[in-house]
Design a protein around this motif. Structure first.
Motif, short mmCIF file in Angstrom:
data_model
loop_
_atom_site.label_atom_id
_atom_site.label_comp_id
_atom_site.label_asym_id
_atom_site.label_seq_id
_atom_site.Cartn_x
_atom_site.Cartn_y
_atom_site.Cartn_z
N GLY A 127 -19.83 -41.85 -37.78
CA GLY A 127 -19.69 -42.25 -36.39
C GLY A 127 -20.92 -41.90 -35.59
N THR A 128 -20.77 -41.91 -34.26
CA THR A 128 -21.86 -41.63 -33.33
C THR A 128 -21.73 -40.22 -32.79
N VAL A 129 -22.84 -39.47 -32.79
CA VAL A 129 -22.83 -38.10 -32.29
C VAL A 129 -22.66 -38.12 -30.77
N GLU A 130 -21.61 -37.46 -30.28
CA GLU A 130 -21.36 -37.37 -28.84
C GLU A 130 -21.91 -36.10 -28.23
N SER A 131 -21.82 -35.00 -28.95
CA SER A 131 -22.34 -33.74 -28.44
C SER A 131 -22.62 -32.79 -29.59
N ILE A 132 -23.53 -31.86 -29.32
CA ILE A 132 -23.88 -30.83 -30.31
C ILE A 132 -23.92 -29.49 -29.59
N SER A 133 -23.25 -28.50 -30.16
CA SER A 133 -23.34 -27.13 -29.67
C SER A 133 -23.72 -26.24 -30.85
N LEU A 134 -23.89 -24.96 -30.60
CA LEU A 134 -24.25 -24.08 -31.70
C LEU A 134 -23.11 -23.94 -32.70
N ARG A 135 -21.87 -24.21 -32.29
CA ARG A 135 -20.74 -24.03 -33.20
C ARG A 135 -20.18 -25.33 -33.76
N THR A 136 -20.19 -26.40 -32.98
CA THR A 136 -19.56 -27.64 -33.43
C THR A 136 -20.43 -28.85 -33.13
N THR A 137 -20.13 -29.91 -33.85
CA THR A 137 -20.71 -31.23 -33.60
C THR A 137 -19.56 -32.21 -33.41
N VAL A 138 -19.63 -33.00 -32.34
CA VAL A 138 -18.57 -33.96 -32.03
C VAL A 138 -19.05 -35.36 -32.40
N VAL A 139 -18.28 -36.05 -33.25
CA VAL A 139 -18.63 -37.39 -33.72
C VAL A 139 -17.51 -38.36 -33.35
N ARG A 140 -17.86 -39.48 -32.75
CA ARG A 140 -16.90 -40.53 -32.39
C ARG A 140 -17.00 -41.64 -33.43
N SER A 141 -15.93 -41.89 -34.17
CA SER A 141 -15.94 -42.93 -35.20
C SER A 141 -15.69 -44.30 -34.58
N VAL A 142 -15.85 -45.33 -35.39
CA VAL A 142 -15.72 -46.70 -34.90
C VAL A 142 -14.33 -46.98 -34.36
N ASP A 143 -13.30 -46.37 -34.95
CA ASP A 143 -11.93 -46.61 -34.50
C ASP A 143 -11.58 -45.84 -33.23
N GLY A 144 -12.56 -45.12 -32.66
CA GLY A 144 -12.34 -44.41 -31.41
C GLY A 144 -11.92 -42.97 -31.57
N ALA A 145 -11.66 -42.54 -32.80
CA ALA A 145 -11.24 -41.16 -33.02
C ALA A 145 -12.39 -40.20 -32.74
N ARG A 146 -12.05 -39.07 -32.11
CA ARG A 146 -13.04 -38.05 -31.77
C ARG A 146 -12.92 -36.90 -32.76
N HIS A 147 -13.96 -36.70 -33.58
CA HIS A 147 -13.93 -35.69 -34.62
C HIS A 147 -14.78 -34.49 -34.20
N VAL A 148 -14.19 -33.30 -34.18
CA VAL A 148 -14.90 -32.06 -33.89
C VAL A 148 -15.13 -31.35 -35.21
N ILE A 149 -16.39 -31.21 -35.60
CA ILE A 149 -16.75 -30.70 -36.92
C ILE A 149 -17.46 -29.35 -36.77
N SER A 150 -17.01 -28.36 -37.49
CA SER A 150 -17.68 -27.06 -37.50
C SER A 150 -19.03 -27.20 -38.19
N ASN A 151 -20.07 -26.69 -37.55
CA ASN A 151 -21.41 -26.84 -38.10
C ASN A 151 -21.56 -26.16 -39.45
N GLY A 152 -20.77 -25.11 -39.69
CA GLY A 152 -20.84 -24.42 -40.96
C GLY A 152 -20.33 -25.24 -42.12
N LEU A 153 -19.57 -26.30 -41.82
CA LEU A 153 -19.04 -27.17 -42.88
C LEU A 153 -19.99 -28.30 -43.23
N ILE A 154 -21.06 -28.46 -42.46
CA ILE A 154 -22.00 -29.56 -42.69
C ILE A 154 -23.03 -29.12 -43.72
N GLN A 155 -22.79 -29.46 -44.97
CA GLN A 155 -23.72 -29.13 -46.04
C GLN A 155 -24.73 -30.24 -46.29
N ALA A 156 -24.36 -31.46 -45.90
CA ALA A 156 -25.28 -32.59 -46.03
C ALA A 156 -25.00 -33.55 -44.88
#
Length: 261
Positions: A127-156
């Motif tokens: 999806g499209t990156v909506e915001s970035i903080s030191l702890r999380t990254t927020v991604v909005r997918s095509v279907d409109g869902a807002r995904h809040v992802i912990s930065n520690g889980l982003i390995q790639a």
């Protein structure tokens, strides 16, 4: 300080500090944007850094104000800080994920892996990156869902809009179709689209034909792609598919369909 005179002083001082920090960050953002074009990497980078700096400055100032208010209210801050330090050690084992998230967020910003507005694939989410903080990254997918992802889980992370984008697609053809003729129709369709003033700025190069990619159950699959400006691959690709279908119909080249429908 007598009575509660310190209360308005802290409030005014805190408000001034917040406004001053926001002014400095806005000025820093404007300086980064000098000479940047619309949707350029510099513009996205400045917006991302300014967002993180504002959030960090706000938290730091509010924490300092809270400590000063406690001190002025007669609460000894020293023992609280010492207790917080000891408690922090005790809670450290339970806060490992938070620490990992903050370190991950710092690395994302330091390495400039992606910015606000980029189209990415992170932690299995596209999806499209909506915001970035030191702890999380927020991604909005095509279907409109807002995904809040912990930065520690982003390995790639896969950034689909850095410097340029590509729209890769497969053109399925019947086994009795002339592949060379179909490819030529695709090239002509792409060049006609590039000559269109509405799409000329988006498509940065001619159609690239990778060749026959697979032999399907009822089709010969030809893989192709076009290169576009960052973020323009999806809309340009959909328009090309629509025009290509019409051009193939005119050329008498049908698209395959399953025998048993």
């Amino acid at each position: 300080m007598n009575d509660y005179l310190w209360v308005p002083i802290l409030v005014v001082g805190g408000a001034a500090a917040l406004l001053g920090a926001r002014w400095l960050i806005s000025r820093f953002e404007r300086r980064l944007r000098v000479g940047a074009t619309h949707d350029s990497l510099t513009l996205k980078r400045s917006r991302t850094l300014a967002t993180v700096l504002r959030a960090t400055a706000t938290v730091v100032i509010l924490v300092v104000l809270a400590l000063m208010a406690l001190e002025q209210g007669g609460v000894s801050v020293g023992p609280l800080l010492a207790a917080a330090g000891i408690g922090g050690v005790a809670l450290g084992f339970g806060a490992q994920q938070i620490v990992r998230d903050i370190i991950g967020g710092f690395c994302i910003l330091l390495e400039n892996q992606f910015d606000i507005g980029d189209e990415v694939v992170v932690a299995g989410v596209e999806g499209t990156v909506e915001s970035i903080s030191l702890r999380t990254t927020v991604v909005r997918s095509v279907d409109g869902a807002r995904h809040v992802i912990s930065n520690g889980l982003i390995q790639a992370s896969s950034n689909q809009t850095r410097a340029y984008s590509r729209y890769v697609f497969v053109l399925p053809l019947p086994y009795d179709a002339d592949v060379d003729q179909a490819v030529e129709v695709a090239r002509e369709t792409t060049e006609a689209m590039r000559a269109d003033s509405a799409w000329a700025p988006a498509i940065t190069g001619p159609l690239v034909v990778l060749g026959v990619d697979a032999f399907g159950e009822n089709s010969v699959d030809v893989k192709l792609y076009i290169e576009t400006l960052p973020g323009r691959h999806s809309d340009a690709g959909r328009e090309l598919r629509k025009r290509l279908k019409a051009a193939l119909d005119v050329a008498g080249i049908p698209l395959p369909f399953p025998v048993n429908r």
